[in-house]
Design a protein around this motif. Structure first.
Motif, short mmCIF file in Angstrom:
data_model
loop_
_atom_site.label_atom_id
_atom_site.label_comp_id
_atom_site.label_asym_id
_atom_site.label_seq_id
_atom_site.Cartn_x
_atom_site.Cartn_y
_atom_site.Cartn_z
N PHE A 167 -21.76 48.78 -100.12
CA PHE A 167 -21.68 49.84 -100.16
C PHE A 167 -20.59 50.42 -100.15
O PHE A 167 -20.71 51.45 -101.38
CB PHE A 167 -21.37 49.39 -98.72
CG PHE A 167 -21.28 50.76 -97.80
CD1 PHE A 167 -21.91 52.08 -97.73
CD2 PHE A 167 -19.76 51.64 -97.44
CE1 PHE A 167 -22.10 53.24 -96.76
CE2 PHE A 167 -19.50 51.99 -96.69
CZ PHE A 167 -20.19 53.49 -96.86
N PHE A 168 -19.81 49.37 -100.56
CA PHE A 168 -17.49 50.01 -100.43
C PHE A 168 -18.17 50.49 -102.38
O PHE A 168 -17.11 51.57 -103.07
CB PHE A 168 -16.47 49.55 -100.49
CG PHE A 168 -16.03 49.59 -99.44
CD1 PHE A 168 -15.13 50.50 -99.55
CD2 PHE A 168 -16.21 48.75 -98.19
CE1 PHE A 168 -14.45 50.98 -98.15
CE2 PHE A 168 -16.33 48.79 -96.92
CZ PHE A 168 -14.60 50.23 -96.98
N THR A 169 -18.69 49.39 -103.18
CA THR A 169 -18.55 49.81 -104.84
C THR A 169 -20.05 51.30 -105.20
O THR A 169 -19.56 51.75 -105.79
CB THR A 169 -19.90 48.03 -105.68
OG1 THR A 169 -18.65 47.36 -105.05
CG2 THR A 169 -20.00 48.43 -106.59
N ARG A 170 -20.76 51.18 -104.00
CA ARG A 170 -21.57 52.21 -104.64
C ARG A 170 -20.29 53.42 -104.26
O ARG A 170 -21.35 54.69 -105.37
CB ARG A 170 -22.93 52.69 -103.63
CG ARG A 170 -24.04 51.64 -103.70
CD ARG A 170 -23.71 51.25 -105.27
NE ARG A 170 -24.20 52.17 -106.23
CZ ARG A 170 -25.06 52.02 -107.79
NH1 ARG A 170 -24.52 51.48 -108.41
NH2 ARG A 170 -25.63 53.20 -107.48
N PHE A 175 -15.17 49.39 -114.13
CA PHE A 175 -15.30 48.24 -112.93
C PHE A 175 -14.05 47.35 -113.11
O PHE A 175 -14.21 46.37 -112.60
CB PHE A 175 -16.14 47.60 -114.72
CG PHE A 175 -17.46 47.99 -115.25
CD1 PHE A 175 -17.82 48.19 -113.65
CD2 PHE A 175 -17.59 48.16 -116.49
CE1 PHE A 175 -19.37 50.13 -114.59
CE2 PHE A 175 -18.51 48.98 -117.38
CZ PHE A 175 -19.62 49.56 -115.52
N GLY A 176 -13.23 47.53 -113.95
CA GLY A 176 -11.67 46.48 -113.50
C GLY A 176 -11.18 47.31 -111.96
O GLY A 176 -11.07 45.86 -111.07
N ALA A 177 -11.43 48.23 -111.68
CA ALA A 177 -11.29 48.94 -110.70
C ALA A 177 -11.69 48.46 -109.61
O ALA A 177 -11.25 47.82 -109.00
CB ALA A 177 -11.32 50.30 -110.84
N VAL A 178 -12.77 48.50 -109.71
CA VAL A 178 -13.90 48.12 -108.92
C VAL A 178 -13.67 46.55 -107.98
O VAL A 178 -13.59 45.57 -107.11
CB VAL A 178 -15.29 47.89 -109.37
CG1 VAL A 178 -16.15 46.98 -108.43
CG2 VAL A 178 -16.02 49.71 -108.97
#
Length: 275
Positions: free
Chosen positions: A235-238, A256-259
């Motif tokens: 959920f947080f990724t989306r 992607f690094g931040a995710v």
């Protein structure tokens, strides 16, 4: 088997291991390596768990926690931290009201090799939060072995990168990140999720050998912990993907690094809430 070429490719992308790939590499090979991102996380998780076991027996918890964070950064060369700092520097660019102009300016800041003040602050906060949360888990973890949490942390954060890649747009038309975004399909996400399940449920029996209490009762606690943790992280990724898409017009390799870094902090918070 061509699919297995994704393992050394994933190691090459995500770690500092000197892995050599022979023969031509296609965009499909690159996107296929995302299936094994959690497996790369497992290698790092084993390193963290083994080192923490050794360090805790020789040093204080404070020192051991700091050294675990340091070893983790060294294992991937600070690659994801660089993406985190670049992303937050770009997010800090003030809006002029012109959406296209703002996006171009933010992407230019993200590509700049220098790190701004907001990027430095994001790095310091991420390091501090990881250290504090890992220390908390080592000292107070009751339901699950701290070594299991340390093992799962890089596994799940690598998995969230695949979640971010699926059905996301690219902010730029070139770069390695765009290859993943254009070629990552549902099968890659499904297989990466299955690998994550296998690693998670495979690690639990090993780390629970020295844990108190019956195995089955522990498994009954671990199953909802892992499933709910993955659901929250997805959920947080989306949610982050949506922010990056609105702000930058899509995702980049730095995204992607931040995710990756943010998802690790969220997972450690979840683990602390379960302790």
């Amino acid at each position: 088997m061509r699919l297995l070429r994704g393992i050394p490719l994933a190691l090459q992308f995500l770690t500092v291991m000197p892995v050599k790939i022979t023969g031509p590499v296609s965009p499909q090979d690159i996107s296929g390596s995302s299936i094994f991102f959690p497996l790369v996380g497992a290698f790092q998780g084993l390193l963290l768990s083994a080192c923490s076991l050794l360090l805790i027996s020789r040093f204080s918890v404070d020192t051991a926690g700091a050294m675990v964070v340091l070893l983790y950064i060294l294992s991937n060369g600070g690659f994801h931290f660089d993406g985190l700092s670049d992303t937050f520097d770009a997010l800090s660019v003030k809006s002029t009201g012109n959406r296209e102009s703002d996006r171009e300016k933010r992407l230019k800041v993200m590509k700049d090799s220098t790190t701004g003040s907001i990027g430095v602050v994001s790095l310091c906060l991420a390091l501090l939060l990881k250290y504090v949360l890992i220390r908390e888990i080592i000292i107070y973890s009751a339901y699950f072995n701290a070594y299991l949490i340390l093992f799962l942390m890089p596994v799940l954060s690598k998995w969230t990168m695949v979640v971010a890649m699926y059905r996301a747009a690219g902010a730029r038309k070139d770069g390695l990140g765009m290859m993943f975004l254009e070629n990552t399909k549902m099968r890659h996400l499904v297989l990466a999720t299955l690998v994550t399940f296998v690693l998670g449920f495979g690690a639990f029996p090993v780390t629970s050998l020295s844990a108190p209490g019956p195995f089955l009762s522990g498994l009954c606690l671990f199953t909802p912990f892992l499933l709910s943790g993955m659901a929250i992280l997805a959920f947080f990724t989306r949610f982050l993907t949506g922010i990056f898409t609105r702000t930058f017009g899509g995702l980049t390799g730095d995204s992607f690094g931040a995710v990756h870094e943010i998802s690790e902090i969220i997972f450690l918070v979840i683990a602390c809430l379960w302790k």
